[in-house]
Write an enzyme that holds these catalytic residues in place. Structure first.
Site, mmCIF file in Angstrom:
data_model
loop_
_atom_site.group_PDB
_atom_site.id
_atom_site.type_symbol
_atom_site.label_atom_id
_atom_site.label_comp_id
_atom_site.label_asym_id
_atom_site.label_seq_id
_atom_site.Cartn_x
_atom_site.Cartn_y
_atom_site.Cartn_z
ATOM 1 N N PRO A 121 0.887 -1.369 0.069
ATOM 2 C CA PRO A 121 0.001 0.072 0.102
ATOM 3 C C PRO A 121 0.847 1.299 -0.098
ATOM 4 O O PRO A 121 1.735 1.414 1.074
ATOM 5 C CB PRO A 121 -0.838 -0.172 1.196
ATOM 6 C CG PRO A 121 -0.362 -1.437 2.056
ATOM 7 C CD PRO A 121 0.996 -1.686 1.376
ATOM 8 N N GLU A 122 0.607 2.190 -1.081
ATOM 9 C CA GLU A 122 1.085 3.540 -0.837
ATOM 10 C C GLU A 122 -0.202 4.313 -0.601
ATOM 11 O O GLU A 122 -1.180 3.814 -0.077
ATOM 12 C CB GLU A 122 1.459 4.010 -2.413
ATOM 13 C CG GLU A 122 2.573 2.997 -2.632
ATOM 14 C CD GLU A 122 3.364 3.496 -4.101
ATOM 15 O OE1 GLU A 122 3.483 4.654 -4.058
ATOM 16 O OE2 GLU A 122 3.943 2.526 -4.560
ATOM 17 N N HIS A 173 -2.937 -16.027 7.555
ATOM 18 C CA HIS A 173 -2.276 -14.623 8.032
ATOM 19 C C HIS A 173 -3.548 -13.683 8.192
ATOM 20 O O HIS A 173 -3.101 -12.318 8.388
ATOM 21 C CB HIS A 173 -1.336 -13.888 6.531
ATOM 22 C CG HIS A 173 -0.386 -14.809 6.240
ATOM 23 N ND1 HIS A 173 0.735 -15.329 7.172
ATOM 24 C CD2 HIS A 173 -0.248 -15.361 5.073
ATOM 25 C CE1 HIS A 173 1.639 -16.116 6.496
ATOM 26 N NE2 HIS A 173 1.098 -16.401 5.204
ATOM 27 N N ARG A 208 3.470 -10.658 5.659
ATOM 28 C CA ARG A 208 4.977 -10.413 5.542
ATOM 29 C C ARG A 208 5.035 -9.708 7.198
ATOM 30 O O ARG A 208 6.066 -9.554 7.618
ATOM 31 C CB ARG A 208 5.401 -9.567 4.668
ATOM 32 C CG ARG A 208 5.643 -10.174 3.345
ATOM 33 C CD ARG A 208 6.151 -9.325 2.345
ATOM 34 N NE ARG A 208 7.420 -9.119 2.474
ATOM 35 C CZ ARG A 208 8.145 -8.138 1.669
ATOM 36 N NH1 ARG A 208 7.721 -7.609 0.679
ATOM 37 N NH2 ARG A 208 9.551 -8.119 1.718
ATOM 38 N N ARG A 230 20.436 18.934 -0.986
ATOM 39 C CA ARG A 230 20.292 17.125 -0.893
ATOM 40 C C ARG A 230 20.883 16.563 -2.144
ATOM 41 O O ARG A 230 20.583 16.929 -3.318
ATOM 42 C CB ARG A 230 18.667 16.987 -0.819
ATOM 43 C CG ARG A 230 17.934 17.565 0.317
ATOM 44 C CD ARG A 230 18.459 16.913 1.708
ATOM 45 N NE ARG A 230 18.205 15.406 1.637
ATOM 46 C CZ ARG A 230 17.037 14.705 2.042
ATOM 47 N NH1 ARG A 230 16.128 15.519 2.702
ATOM 48 N NH2 ARG A 230 17.096 13.275 2.184
#
Length: 270
Positions: free
Chosen positions: A2-3, A91, A110, A151
């Site tokens: 997920p973003e 899971h 995970r 940066r």
DNA sequence: ACTGGCACCTGGGCGC
DNA sequence: TGCGCCCAGGTGCCAG
């Protein structure tokens, strides 16, 4: 998985079923997530009502009468609303049980996700130092340009840095940089204000577009009702190594930048 | 203050 | 079919 768009999709999918309901208890089958789920969490929240749900960065905040659950999906987490008779899948680590018999069921192969509690989520150490929301007015090209001065990192890991801006993960970073015509390996400090204006705009557009289509399903992401996301068809470069660029036909390149696979068109992103 | 590298996990896909 | 290897949408922590 997920973003920001997938987290937002998840939030929208569970919001109605949870808001205003009372929590009976939290059933934890596997507490070993990124950080252990606190032993006393169930008794702490039992009997409380869910007031509202919010998203901050990639965290889902479930606000109770007092305090909040802080829930992160990690790489492989997903949530579904089910009833008590629904068979467990592998899971399915956590159930948030409601007094109407429904459950919020959390699955995470995970176990990179986390479930924590805080009295005030926004000042929790995990959330306190986060950058602005990409879809807010505080995030624009002027901000990105200023933030990038000095940066030396490549621009792709720069925009994936949650202290710079939240919610942009590996897929949408590649997508936004393609749409903005910027090579992902370019040093963040060596990009002009004008190009950052375009990049900030494309980040907003790609995230909004993905939210509108229910996120991206590459492997295992699914919405709270079990349907996949439909943004995969819109991906222009991510995962398209050696396939023709949709704009110019040149082969898409694949390069590891900051330990993450990155995709770009060498012609459209000079 | 930044930077790159590693760590945490399981599962799927690949080549042999 | 089995095994070993590589890869995966995140991010905190470490040493330099």
């Amino acid at each position: 998985m997920p973003e920001l768009p997938e987290v937002e999709t998840t939030l929208r999918g569970i919001e109605k079923a949870l808001t205003g309901e009372q929590i009976v208890r939290l059933q934890v089958r596997e507490s070993r997530l990124r950080w252990p789920i606190p032993d006393d969490l169930s008794e702490r929240i039992a009997g409380r009502c869910i007031v509202s749900l919010k998203r901050r960065a990639k965290y889902i905040l479930i606000n109770l009468e007092h305090g909040s659950l802080i829930w992160h999906l990690g790489m492989s987490g997903s949530m579904r609303i089910v009833d008590g008779a629904t068979k467990l899948r592998k899971h399915d680590h956590v159930d948030l049980q409601l007094n109407n018999g429904m459950l919020l069921r959390y699955n995470d192969p995970r176990r990179f996700g986390c479930l924590l509690w805080a009295e005030d989520a926004l000042v929790h150490p995990l959330l306190a130092t986060l950058g602005p929301e990409p879809l807010s007015e505080a995030f624009d090209g002027r901000y990105l340009h200023k933030k990038s001065r000095g940066r030396r990192v490549a621009v792709k890991p720069f925009i994936m840095d949650q202290k710079v801006v939240v919610g942009v993960g590996n897929i949408y970073a590649s997508e936004a940089l393609f749409l903005a015509g910027i090579r992902p390996a370019r040093q963040a400090s060596r990009i002009s204000r004008a190009r950052y204006e375009v990049l900030a705009e494309q980040i907003k557009l790609v995230l909004q577009g993905a939210i509108a289509r229910g996120g991206t399903t590459l492997r295992d992401f699914s919405q709270a009702d079990g349907r996949p996301g439909y943004f995969e068809q819109q991906l222009t470069v991510y995962g398209r190594h050696n396939q023709p660029c949709r704009q110019c036909g040149h082969a898409i390149r694949n390069k590891v930048i900051g330990q993450r696979a990155s995709y770009y068109c060498p012609v459209c992103q000079p």
